[in-house]
Scaffold this active site. Sequence first.
Site, PDB file in Angstrom:
ATOM      1  N   ARG A  92       0.833  -1.220   0.000  1.00 27.11           N
ATOM      2  CA  ARG A  92       0.000   0.000   0.000  1.00 27.11           C
ATOM      3  C   ARG A  92       0.860   1.261   0.000  1.00 27.11           C
ATOM      4  O   ARG A  92       1.836   1.372   0.729  1.00 27.11           O
ATOM      5  CB  ARG A  92      -0.900   0.003   1.236  1.00 27.11           C
ATOM      6  CG  ARG A  92      -1.627   1.334   1.415  1.00 27.11           C
ATOM      7  CD  ARG A  92      -2.761   1.259   2.406  1.00 27.11           C
ATOM      8  NE  ARG A  92      -2.361   0.822   3.717  1.00 27.11           N
ATOM      9  CZ  ARG A  92      -3.214   0.526   4.691  1.00 27.11           C
ATOM     10  NH1 ARG A  92      -4.509   0.615   4.478  1.00 27.11           N
ATOM     11  NH2 ARG A  92      -2.777   0.126   5.866  1.00 27.11           N
ATOM     12  N   ARG A 101       2.672   3.506   5.358  1.00 29.61           N
ATOM     13  CA  ARG A 101       2.351   3.701   6.775  1.00 29.61           C
ATOM     14  C   ARG A 101       3.315   2.931   7.669  1.00 29.61           C
ATOM     15  O   ARG A 101       3.711   1.817   7.342  1.00 29.61           O
ATOM     16  CB  ARG A 101       0.912   3.217   7.050  1.00 29.61           C
ATOM     17  CG  ARG A 101      -0.112   4.270   6.785  1.00 29.61           C
ATOM     18  CD  ARG A 101      -1.544   3.804   6.806  1.00 29.61           C
ATOM     19  NE  ARG A 101      -1.955   2.916   7.881  1.00 29.61           N
ATOM     20  CZ  ARG A 101      -3.201   2.481   8.034  1.00 29.61           C
ATOM     21  NH1 ARG A 101      -4.153   2.880   7.194  1.00 29.61           N
ATOM     22  NH2 ARG A 101      -3.521   1.657   9.008  1.00 29.61           N
ATOM     23  N   ARG A 113      -1.821  -6.593  13.988  1.00 29.98           N
ATOM     24  CA  ARG A 113      -3.130  -6.027  13.619  1.00 29.98           C
ATOM     25  C   ARG A 113      -4.086  -7.126  13.162  1.00 29.98           C
ATOM     26  O   ARG A 113      -5.264  -7.110  13.501  1.00 29.98           O
ATOM     27  CB  ARG A 113      -2.955  -4.987  12.496  1.00 29.98           C
ATOM     28  CG  ARG A 113      -2.278  -3.720  12.980  1.00 29.98           C
ATOM     29  CD  ARG A 113      -1.764  -2.867  11.838  1.00 29.98           C
ATOM     30  NE  ARG A 113      -2.800  -2.365  10.981  1.00 29.98           N
ATOM     31  CZ  ARG A 113      -2.611  -1.983   9.713  1.00 29.98           C
ATOM     32  NH1 ARG A 113      -1.411  -2.066   9.157  1.00 29.98           N
ATOM     33  NH2 ARG A 113      -3.598  -1.523   9.019  1.00 29.98           N
TER      34      ARG A 113
HETATM   35  P1  AP5 Z   1      -7.264  -0.034   2.183  1.00 28.45           P
HETATM   36  O1  AP5 Z   1      -8.474   0.506   1.509  1.00 28.45           O
HETATM   37  O2  AP5 Z   1      -6.251   0.939   2.654  1.00 28.45           O
HETATM   38  O3  AP5 Z   1      -7.709  -1.020   3.374  1.00 28.45           O
HETATM   39  P2  AP5 Z   1      -8.356  -0.705   4.774  1.00 28.45           P
HETATM   40  O4  AP5 Z   1      -9.371  -1.758   5.044  1.00 28.45           O
HETATM   41  O5  AP5 Z   1      -8.822   0.722   4.850  1.00 28.45           O
HETATM   42  O6  AP5 Z   1      -7.096  -0.929   5.697  1.00 28.45           O
HETATM   43  P3  AP5 Z   1      -6.532  -0.128   6.930  1.00 28.45           P
HETATM   44  O7  AP5 Z   1      -5.156  -0.673   7.152  1.00 28.45           O
HETATM   45  O8  AP5 Z   1      -6.640   1.367   6.756  1.00 28.45           O
HETATM   46  O9  AP5 Z   1      -7.511  -0.551   8.034  1.00 28.45           O
HETATM   47  P4  AP5 Z   1      -7.245  -0.612   9.524  1.00 28.45           P
HETATM   48  O10 AP5 Z   1      -8.600  -0.885  10.022  1.00 28.45           O
HETATM   49  O11 AP5 Z   1      -6.190  -1.530   9.942  1.00 28.45           O
HETATM   50  O12 AP5 Z   1      -6.586   0.824   9.818  1.00 28.45           O
HETATM   51  P5  AP5 Z   1      -7.165   2.202  10.330  1.00 28.45           P
HETATM   52  O13 AP5 Z   1      -6.511   3.242   9.531  1.00 28.45           O
HETATM   53  O14 AP5 Z   1      -8.639   2.186  10.427  1.00 28.45           O
HETATM   54  O15 AP5 Z   1      -6.611  -1.088   1.185  1.00 28.45           O
HETATM   55  C1  AP5 Z   1      -5.368  -1.699   1.494  1.00 28.45           C
HETATM   56  C2  AP5 Z   1      -4.557  -1.913   0.203  1.00 28.45           C
HETATM   57  O16 AP5 Z   1      -5.233  -2.879  -0.598  1.00 28.45           O
HETATM   58  C3  AP5 Z   1      -4.431  -0.644  -0.661  1.00 28.45           C
HETATM   59  O17 AP5 Z   1      -3.131  -0.599  -1.190  1.00 28.45           O
HETATM   60  C4  AP5 Z   1      -5.461  -0.835  -1.792  1.00 28.45           C
HETATM   61  O18 AP5 Z   1      -5.036  -0.241  -2.995  1.00 28.45           O
HETATM   62  C5  AP5 Z   1      -5.503  -2.354  -1.910  1.00 28.45           C
HETATM   63  N1  AP5 Z   1      -6.835  -2.848  -2.274  1.00 28.45           N
HETATM   64  C6  AP5 Z   1      -8.023  -2.473  -1.710  1.00 28.45           C
HETATM   65  N2  AP5 Z   1      -9.047  -3.136  -2.273  1.00 28.45           N
HETATM   66  C7  AP5 Z   1      -8.492  -3.966  -3.213  1.00 28.45           C
HETATM   67  C8  AP5 Z   1      -9.057  -4.909  -4.135  1.00 28.45           C
HETATM   68  N3  AP5 Z   1     -10.374  -5.141  -4.209  1.00 28.45           N
HETATM   69  N4  AP5 Z   1      -8.200  -5.586  -4.928  1.00 28.45           N
HETATM   70  C9  AP5 Z   1      -6.867  -5.361  -4.868  1.00 28.45           C
HETATM   71  N5  AP5 Z   1      -6.269  -4.468  -4.019  1.00 28.45           N
HETATM   72  C10 AP5 Z   1      -7.083  -3.776  -3.203  1.00 28.45           C
HETATM   73  O19 AP5 Z   1      -6.600   2.226  11.821  1.00 28.45           O
HETATM   74  C11 AP5 Z   1      -5.234   2.397  12.088  1.00 28.45           C
HETATM   75  C12 AP5 Z   1      -5.013   2.303  13.595  1.00 28.45           C
HETATM   76  O20 AP5 Z   1      -5.755   3.335  14.259  1.00 28.45           O
HETATM   77  C13 AP5 Z   1      -5.484   1.004  14.230  1.00 28.45           C
HETATM   78  O21 AP5 Z   1      -4.484   0.014  14.198  1.00 28.45           O
HETATM   79  C14 AP5 Z   1      -5.794   1.450  15.659  1.00 28.45           C
HETATM   80  O22 AP5 Z   1      -4.608   1.528  16.423  1.00 28.45           O
HETATM   81  C15 AP5 Z   1      -6.334   2.852  15.459  1.00 28.45           C
HETATM   82  N6  AP5 Z   1      -7.794   2.880  15.326  1.00 28.45           N
HETATM   83  C16 AP5 Z   1      -8.495   3.247  14.221  1.00 28.45           C
HETATM   84  N7  AP5 Z   1      -9.820   3.166  14.462  1.00 28.45           N
HETATM   85  C17 AP5 Z   1      -9.955   2.732  15.730  1.00 28.45           C
HETATM   86  C18 AP5 Z   1     -11.084   2.435  16.542  1.00 28.45           C
HETATM   87  N8  AP5 Z   1     -12.336   2.565  16.086  1.00 28.45           N
HETATM   88  N9  AP5 Z   1     -10.854   2.000  17.808  1.00 28.45           N
HETATM   89  C19 AP5 Z   1      -9.608   1.897  18.291  1.00 28.45           C
HETATM   90  N10 AP5 Z   1      -8.495   2.146  17.567  1.00 28.45           N
HETATM   91  C20 AP5 Z   1      -8.668   2.566  16.292  1.00 28.45           C
END
Ligand code: AP5
Length: 213
Positions: free
Chosen positions: A127, A160, A171
């Site tokens: 990513r 990231r 994770r």
């Molecule tokens: P992408 O769209 O970036 O995936 P994502 O599901 O958004 O993944 P994240 O890593 O952002 O989710 P997360 O839940 O771990 O992190 P968050 O930022 O919320 O896609 C990933 C890759 O795949 C990209 O390169 C894309 O191009 C590719 N791709 C997508 N779809 C595809 C397809 N169909 N085919 C091929 N390739 C594809 O959270 C980060 C941190 O914040 C957490 O670890 C935690 O510490 C904290 N946090 C956030 N929210 C909370 C909460 N509610 N409570 C507590 N802690 C929280």
Amino acid sequence: MFIVLLGPPGAGKGTQAQRIAAATKLLHVSTGDMFRENVKAETELGKLAKTYMDKGELVPDEVTIRMLLERISRPDAAQGAMFDGFPRNVVQAVALDQALAAKGARIDRALLISVRDEELFSRLGGRWICRSCGTLYHETNDPPKKPGVCDKDGGELYQRDDDRPEVVKSRLEKQKPPLDLIGHYRTAGVLSEINGEQSLDAVTAALLTVIEG
Ligand code: AP5
């Protein structure tokens, strides 16, 4: 309309939220992005969140819920929003339900994007993200025209900190949507599961079909 996007890290929640926001004009609310903005700005919230994010752990509910509730109290969230990365557990889901009920609203759709672990590792490792506009890319699945440069605004692309293999492992162990959270939305009659291993366009089409249906 209020929508939650559920799915493991790397399932495509952020990518699809950007596409759906562009197609529907729904407000995109990402708790991950909010934490990253705070980390970048070196706020107290950012410093606290970073200690959890660096280990691949969830930020404590109390902190996360307070931040989210403040965000949805703003006027631009009055008519609807799409939540990406929130809720992660039933405590957060109930807090969101209560806040929406106070506005006379509810979660209308909960969209669970499912992807197997092997694919998640490869997605997170490849990513790249635009530093200025946040557009998401993947080095093989969805590459920019010029490596390292955003197609939309020419911004620099970065990876990231929490996409390092050891943090990804943590994770994926700790942050998949728990069964009771999925059950919460199934009981409410709003849950739909989408196969996230289709092409980007096919996943977007499947999500839009459910949203518009
Ligand atoms: P992408 O769209 O970036 O995936 P994502 O599901 O958004 O993944 P994240 O890593 O952002 O989710 P997360 O839940 O771990 O992190 P968050 O930022 O919320 O896609 C990933 C890759 O795949 C990209 O390169 C894309 O191009 C590719 N791709 C997508 N779809 C595809 C397809 N169909 N085919 C091929 N390739 C594809 O959270 C980060 C941190 O914040 C957490 O670890 C935690 O510490 C904290 N946090 C956030 N929210 C909370 C909460 N509610 N409570 C507590 N802690 C929280």
